[in-house]
Motif scaffolding. Structure first.
Motif, PDB file in Angstrom:
ATOM      1  N   ASP A 518     -36.868 -46.243 -58.686  1.00 43.65           N
ATOM      2  CA  ASP A 518     -37.819 -45.123 -58.729  1.00 43.65           C
ATOM      3  C   ASP A 518     -37.193 -43.741 -58.749  1.00 43.65           C
ATOM      4  N   GLY A 519     -35.867 -43.653 -58.675  1.00 42.06           N
ATOM      5  CA  GLY A 519     -35.255 -42.321 -58.622  1.00 42.06           C
ATOM      6  C   GLY A 519     -35.297 -41.759 -57.215  1.00 42.06           C
ATOM      7  N   CYS A 520     -34.749 -40.557 -57.034  1.00 42.07           N
ATOM      8  CA  CYS A 520     -34.729 -39.955 -55.706  1.00 42.07           C
ATOM      9  C   CYS A 520     -34.486 -38.455 -55.825  1.00 42.07           C
ATOM     10  N   GLU A 521     -34.338 -37.818 -54.670  1.00 44.17           N
ATOM     11  CA  GLU A 521     -34.202 -36.360 -54.666  1.00 44.17           C
ATOM     12  C   GLU A 521     -32.832 -35.906 -55.166  1.00 44.17           C
ATOM     13  N   LYS A 524     -33.352 -36.746 -59.526  1.00 44.02           N
ATOM     14  CA  LYS A 524     -34.470 -36.080 -60.197  1.00 44.02           C
ATOM     15  C   LYS A 524     -34.131 -34.649 -60.619  1.00 44.02           C
ATOM     16  N   VAL A 546     -42.856 -33.033 -61.305  1.00 44.94           N
ATOM     17  CA  VAL A 546     -42.584 -33.699 -60.033  1.00 44.94           C
ATOM     18  C   VAL A 546     -41.132 -34.126 -59.884  1.00 44.94           C
ATOM     19  N   SER A 550     -38.336 -28.238 -55.513  1.00 43.85           N
ATOM     20  CA  SER A 550     -39.553 -27.516 -55.181  1.00 43.85           C
ATOM     21  C   SER A 550     -39.580 -26.117 -55.799  1.00 43.85           C
ATOM     22  N   ARG A 553     -40.378 -26.416 -59.350  1.00 41.46           N
ATOM     23  CA  ARG A 553     -41.704 -26.975 -59.575  1.00 41.46           C
ATOM     24  C   ARG A 553     -42.765 -25.902 -59.445  1.00 41.46           C
ATOM     25  N   PHE A 554     -42.580 -24.970 -58.508  1.00 40.57           N
ATOM     26  CA  PHE A 554     -43.581 -23.925 -58.337  1.00 40.57           C
ATOM     27  C   PHE A 554     -43.088 -22.582 -58.878  1.00 40.57           C
TER      28      PHE A 554
ATOM     29  N   ASN B  20     -46.855 -39.536 -59.577  1.00 39.39           N
ATOM     30  CA  ASN B  20     -45.495 -39.527 -59.018  1.00 39.39           C
ATOM     31  C   ASN B  20     -45.208 -38.303 -58.155  1.00 39.39           C
ATOM     32  N   GLY B  21     -46.269 -37.782 -57.540  1.00 40.44           N
ATOM     33  CA  GLY B  21     -46.086 -36.613 -56.682  1.00 40.44           C
ATOM     34  C   GLY B  21     -47.135 -36.594 -55.598  1.00 40.44           C
ATOM     35  N   GLY B  22     -47.231 -35.473 -54.929  1.00 39.18           N
ATOM     36  CA  GLY B  22     -48.151 -35.382 -53.812  1.00 39.18           C
ATOM     37  C   GLY B  22     -49.143 -34.252 -53.947  1.00 39.18           C
ATOM     38  N   SER B  59     -46.193 -32.616 -48.834  1.00 38.28           N
ATOM     39  CA  SER B  59     -46.930 -32.899 -50.066  1.00 38.28           C
ATOM     40  C   SER B  59     -46.249 -32.253 -51.265  1.00 38.28           C
ATOM     41  N   ARG B  60     -45.403 -31.237 -51.026  1.00 32.57           N
ATOM     42  CA  ARG B  60     -44.692 -30.602 -52.140  1.00 32.57           C
ATOM     43  C   ARG B  60     -43.295 -31.201 -52.317  1.00 32.57           C
ATOM     44  N   MET B  62     -40.405 -34.485 -52.956  1.00 36.90           N
ATOM     45  CA  MET B  62     -40.078 -35.317 -54.103  1.00 36.90           C
ATOM     46  C   MET B  62     -40.113 -36.783 -53.702  1.00 36.90           C
ATOM     47  N   LEU B  63     -40.770 -37.611 -54.509  1.00 35.63           N
ATOM     48  CA  LEU B  63     -40.813 -39.042 -54.223  1.00 35.63           C
ATOM     49  C   LEU B  63     -39.545 -39.722 -54.705  1.00 35.63           C
ATOM     50  N   GLY B  64     -39.250 -40.859 -54.094  1.00 36.96           N
ATOM     51  CA  GLY B  64     -38.084 -41.605 -54.537  1.00 36.96           C
ATOM     52  C   GLY B  64     -38.010 -42.917 -53.789  1.00 36.96           C
ATOM     53  N   LYS B  71     -39.852 -43.429 -50.460  1.00 40.12           N
ATOM     54  CA  LYS B  71     -39.597 -42.348 -49.511  1.00 40.12           C
ATOM     55  C   LYS B  71     -40.048 -41.016 -50.072  1.00 40.12           C
ATOM     56  N   ALA B  73     -38.939 -36.802 -49.857  1.00 42.76           N
ATOM     57  CA  ALA B  73     -37.935 -35.841 -49.409  1.00 42.76           C
ATOM     58  C   ALA B  73     -38.587 -34.485 -49.217  1.00 42.76           C
ATOM     59  N   PRO B  75     -39.149 -30.598 -49.177  1.00 39.47           N
ATOM     60  CA  PRO B  75     -38.545 -29.594 -50.059  1.00 39.47           C
ATOM     61  C   PRO B  75     -37.641 -28.601 -49.322  1.00 39.47           C
TER      62      PRO B  75
END
Ligand code: SRM
Ligand SMILES: Cc1cc2nc3c(=O)[nH]c(=O)nc-3n(C[C@H](O)[C@H](O)[C@H](O)COP(=O)(O)OP(=O)(O)OC[C@H]3O[C@@H](n4cnc5c(N)ncnc54)[C@H](O)[C@@H]3O)c2cc1C
Ligand code: SF4
Ligand code: FES
Lengths: 835, 116
Positions: A518-521, A524, A546, A550, A553-554, B20-22, B59-60, B62-64, B71, B73, B75
């Motif tokens: 699934d990938g990770c931080e 990504k 996503v 962060s 992303r914003f 794939n996000g929150g 919620s902001r 990153m999924l993984g 899990k 992570a 931000p």
């Protein structure tokens, strides 16, 4: 004797190492161990980490079941109280007697406590065991001031621990006229003293403590010169005292100043009794360090099992691990002229002092001292230990190389002989490391640690072990791969090429095609940055939002508390009064904190996520665009005012800075990059501290590359001179594309160059002489990136599906995050502290 | 995930969630992070506050996954937490609360009594 009964007194570091060595050589050996501490042997060298969150179990040298699995009888909390040499038995504090054939003292040492009146008072501690640390930690809660008696290696470490425990004021009291008297000289001590001052440590030298004052608990110290200090607690670290009482009581020979006398086989005057570690006295010397202790364990273990090894003394080189300040000494550190030639280097401003002692014929390095910067320690130690012949300019050893080429000082690891001892804790040589790498059994540092044990002791040799590993891999023509994470078995550079070839445009497509799970931080943001560098598409499209950090992303940097910052681009730092007014009005309307940044533009802080699109809408309407303060890409191109106004200006630096900033804006790279243009050599734009910087000359522009401010500042290096504007830009195009294609993730240009084989000469050859014949391709790629530029914020504001992501609650889109709080400061707002 | 008595909060429609996000869901004074892990075809919900510096931010994040453990992570400093158990995967922080999620007729519901 077949399988003798071996009893070990003491379950400390060396006692444990001895058991490990015996058992690995002969698993059937019969071992009984007594330890008076309540715990299994632990890593005393890293004792202080107990205060930084490590638990007793983390520090333990073995797993819980290790002794059982290896058939070793271990008695903890049990003291050996008596030895009967005639019957060959020991009596233990559990009331029982145990027979031995071989007896090993590994009783270590205790803190030496001078007999100062008042030493028994509450609040006086030593620093040796986990129990000592528990006591110190509890007492420190009520103390505001503290002192350490002893300015040696351990005293400094204890003082640092006291600071970390929150003691407001800590003093070090040293009897000698300088700090670390066994390791460093007076000049080094001065430098160290001023550095320690920055850590809020008070240093008192030449102080002989005559009494410890206070009624029941300590309140102060009085010195022989009748001065005194007031303190709430005291740690004594005045040296060590070998634990030899038990040996002495049974008639073993003891040195005049303590220590169990041993010969080169670690044998005492009783042929069945041996001593190793900090309790053993060899040729009049107690070795208070772990590496010689481990060596003694190795010598004894192999001798008991018919090997033939001898202890022949040990190098006392050390590196202090006080966080933040490097201190090291090696070899013959105190030898002076005329017995040698001494070279010193001092930089008071940076707090660096280095001294090397060279043999009179200039051939060998004898020893030295390093304060403030000990990066060269391992190499210098090896150079001296292995009697390597020095080059003509031995000063390069401490000054570093001034002409930018590597390896001329003769001190490269490749020149070390195979016998060079790299990890002295575990006795691992260069040959040991290189051979397991060469035969393919180890390809990464973890494997190497498990297989050779190198670097598992104090850890000081790890950088060198790593270099040796990489060097060996390279010499075999193996490509050193830094794979990204568990989801991608590729390096950044490989992934870059693969994504390019497969023309992949989204994170999911890359993961499906080249990765797994699934990938990770980690992967990504890395893949997102590659996609952006390759295609320069709007980063929030194709589901890539996503997969962004962060901030990307914003499209704004997240701040303490959860609000965001807004940084519009102000190319070259030039801005009209009208635009300044717009920024001011937007700031007022959305209640933002405003500040001029260090990059010649304006940052507006404290925006709610929900407000970001509205703020940007207004800014864009007034002609602003994103400043990419959040992305790994071009930040600012600073400029000085240049020839349009300045009486010294040679060319129009502002116009050129704007041209460059508008050319490279929005381009994504492995890390952020910055630039500046100065109108003359007075350099008011600080171009030489930038990833690429330009300075006007009579004939054109000089181009500098790979400079960096930040935590490790580095000046940019001159790449080419007297260029016309277009050639200058052509070189920058190539330089940037080369960087974008080949640098590791999060590597600034300076670090990228530092790692580049061949250094600046190679880079110049590639960029200026086009030695890779990539020039045209890179220029075209750059042209493509530039032509696909669009302001991300404009797109985000105008595209409803992107825009609706800028709200805090999915089920209450109008509401802002109610937990964000601000307080007032100098007429503006600021965030509240971390909770 | 149990269907035992719980107070189900209608959080949002499937199409409002981020693939794939929150997203962050308001639950009275409380904030819940809702994750649509499309890759695994799973839904998760946790507290929105990161225990590290008490930031309303998960919620902001990153999924993984870590081997097979899904899990999230944070931000801010990239501490990671298991979406199944809430346990902190970097060892040092305390665990986060997790909540059951169910989807019915295109609406996503969160059981607001946390799993512990
Ligand atoms: C706003 C500003 C400070 C200020 O108030 O002046 C600033 C603020 C931040 N800097 Fe900086 N840096 C600012 C100029 C600088 C400078 C000076 C310069 O550019 O001339 C430097 C040293 C020069 C250099 O980079 O070589 C600088 C070196 C850093 C570094 C260290 C980079 C390095 O390679 O060592 C970081 C950390 C990083 O990027 O990983 C950093 C990171 C940051 C971050 C992004 C930290 C973060 O992740 O939150 C800060 C974001 C604030 C925000 O939310 O907007 N900032 N930062 C400056 C913005 C300039 C601009 O207009 O874009
Ligand atoms: C805070 C600190 C930092 C240090 N930092 C470094 C460093 O950076 N580099 C370095 O090289 N060295 C360092 N050292 C020194 C290093 O820890 C010692 O050299 C090493 O621990 C010596 O090992 P040892 O087994 O001889 O003694 P110890 O580890 O002291 O073990 C001896 C054990 O024997 C037990 N014992 C004694 N008498 C009896 C008895 N009669 N019956 C049963 N058990 C008994 C003791 O309780 C103790 O557990 C540091 C030491 C300290 C305290
Ligand atoms: S120097 Fe540090 S604290 Fe200041 S803005 Fe830069 S990153 Fe933030
Ligand atoms: S606040 Fe979440 S990791 Fe620091």
């Amino acid at each position: 004797m077949k399988n003798p009964k071996i009893i070990v007194i003491g379950n400390g570091m060396v006692g444990y190492k001895f058991c490990e060595k015996i058992k690995s050589k002969s698993p059937a050996s019969h071992l009984i161990v007594f330890g008076e501490e309540p715990r299994r042997a632990y890593d005393r060298v890293h004792l202080s980490e107990y205060f930084n969150g490590k638990t007793a179990e983390d520090l333990s040298l073995s797993t819980e079941n290790w002794y059982q699995e290896n058939n070793i009888e271990l008695f903890l909390n049990t003291r050996v109280t008596k030895i009967d040499r005639f019957d060959k038995t020991v009596s233990a504090s559990n009331g029982l007697d145990y027979p031995y054939d071989i007896l090993v003292f590994a009783t270590g040492s205790g803190a030496f406590v001078p007999s100062i009146p008042g030493i028994e008072k509450e609040g006086v501690f030593v620093y040796r065991t986990l129990e000592d640390l528990d006591l110190i930690r509890d007492y420190a809660k009520t103390a505001n001031t503290a002192a350490v008696i002893g300015g040696g290696l351990l005293g400094l470490e204890a003082a640092k621990a006291l600071i970390d425990l929150g003691i407001k004021e800590t003093s070090i009291v040293e009897f000698a006229p300088r700090l670390m008297p066994r390791q460093i000289d007076a000049a080094g001590s001065e430098m160290l003293k001023s550095k320690l001052g920055e850590l809020r440590l008070k240093i008192h030298l030449n102080k002989n403590t005559t009494s410890i004052d206070g009624a029941e608990h300590i309140t102060g110290l009085t010195f022989s010169d009748n001065t005194s200090i007031q303190i709430d607690m005291l740690v004594i670290s005045a040296g060590i005292k070998p634990k030899d009482e038990l040996a002495k009581a049974c008639g073993i020979d003891i040195g005049a100043r303590g220590g169990i006398i041993v010969d080169k086989n670690m044998q005492t005057n009783d042929p069945s009794i041996f001593a190793i570690g900090e309790c053993a006295l060899y040729e009049g010397m107690i070795y208070g360090l772990i590496a010689p202790g481990y060596e003694m364990a190795e010598v004894l273990a192999s001798n008991l099992l018919d090997g033939k090894k001898a202890f022949t003394g040990f190098d006392m080189s050390t590196k202090l691990k006080l966080i933040g300040i490097d201190v090291a000494s090696f070899g013959d550190n105190f030898i002076t002229e005329p017995d040698c030639r001494t070279i010193t280097f001092e930089n008071k401003h940076k707090g660096i002092y280095k001294r090397i002692n060279i043999s009179n014929d200039g051939q060998y390095l004898l020893g030295g001292i390093l304060i403030g910067d000990a990066t060269a320690y391992n190499l210098l130690l090896q150079t001296s230990n292995n009697k390597m012949i020095l080059s003509e300019n031995p000063e390069d050893l401490i000054l570093g190389n001034r002409d930018g080429n590597e390896g001329s000082s003769g001190a490269a690891i490749t020149n070390l002989p195979d016998t060079a001892l790299i990890c002295s804790c575990e006795g691992v040589t260069k040959g040991d490391i290189c051979s397991v790498v060469a035969d393919g059994s180890c390809e990464n540092i973890d494997d190497l640690k498990t297989c050779t044990k190198a670097g598992t002791g104090c850890g000081g040799c790890l950088p060198m072990v790593k270099d040796l590993m990489n060097d060996t891999l390279k010499s075999q023509g193996k490509y050193i791969r830094n794979v990204i994470c568990e989801h991608f078995n590729y390096s950044r550079q490989e992934l870059f090429d693969l994504i390019h070839i497969h023309e992949l445009k989204s994170y999911d497509a890359v993961l499906d095609t080249l990765g797994k799970n699934d990938g990770c931080e980690v992967c990504k943001p890395l893949v997102s940055s590659l996609l952006a560098s390759l295609w320069n598409e709007m980063i929030l499209k194709k589901g890539n939002d996503v997969a962004q950090d962060s901030n990307d992303r914003f499209l704004a940097n997240i701040q303490k508390g959860g609000s965001y910052s807004v940084v519009p681009r102000i190319p070259g730092g030039e801005i009209t009064p009208e635009k300044l007014i717009v920024i001011g009005e937007v700031g007022k309307k959305y209640n933002l904190y405003t500040k001029i940044t260090g990059g010649q533009r304006i940052d507006l802080f404290g925006a709610h996520l929900n407000d970001l699109p509205f703020i940007w809408e207004e800014l864009i309407a007034a002609g602003f665009e994103s400043g990419h303060a959040y992305g790994k890409g071009l930040r600012t191109v600073k400029s000085c005012v240049g020839s349009t106004w300045c009486r010294f200006g040679l060319h129009d630096s502002v116009s050129f800075a704007i041209r460059i900033e508008e050319r490279y804006r929005g381009i994504r790279a492995p890390h952020k990059f910055k630039s500046a243009v100065s109108g003359c050599i007075r350099e008011c734009a600080e171009a030489q501290s930038k990833d690429f910087g330009i300075i006007a000359t009579e004939k054109g522009w000089n181009l500098y590359v790979c400079g960096n401010g930040g935590s490790k500042p580095q000046h940019a290096i001159l790449l080419a001179t007297d260029l016309d504007s277009d050639t200058c830009i052509k070189y920058i195009d190539r330089f940037l594309m080369f960087y974008i294609r080949t640098a590791d993730p999060l590597t600034r240009t300076a670090t990228w160059l530092n790692k580049m084989e061949g250094g600046i000469d190679y880079l110049r050859n590639v960029v200026v002489n086009d030695s890779l014949a990539m020039g045209v391709i890179w220029e075209q790629e750059m042209e493509k990136l530039i032509s696909s530029y669009q302001c991300e914020w404009k797109e985000a504001v105008e595209n409803p599906s992107i825009r609706r992501r800028f709200s805090h609650f999915v089920n209450a889109p109008e509401e802002k995050d109610p937990t964000i709080e601000f307080v007032e400061m100098r007429g503006q707002k600021r965030t509240t502290e971390w909770k | 995930m149990t269907e035992s008595p719980n107070d189900w909060l209608a959080a949002c429609r499937i199409e409002d969630a981020v693939e794939n996000g929150g997203v962050c869901v308001k639950n009275g004074e409380d904030q819940i992070a809702l994750f649509y892990f499309t890759r695994r075809n799973e839904w998760f919900a946790t507290q929105n506050e990161c225990p590290h510096r008490k930031q309303m931010a998960l919620s902001r994040g990153m999924l993984g996954s870590l081997t097979d453990e899904p899990k999230i992570a944070c931000p801010f400093h990239k501490k990671t937490f298991s979406l199944r158990t809430g346990e902190c995967l970097n060892g040092d922080e305390c665990a986060i609360k997790t909540y059951p999620v169910k989807v019915e007729n295109g609406t996503v519901y969160i059981g607001t009594k946390a799993n512990f």
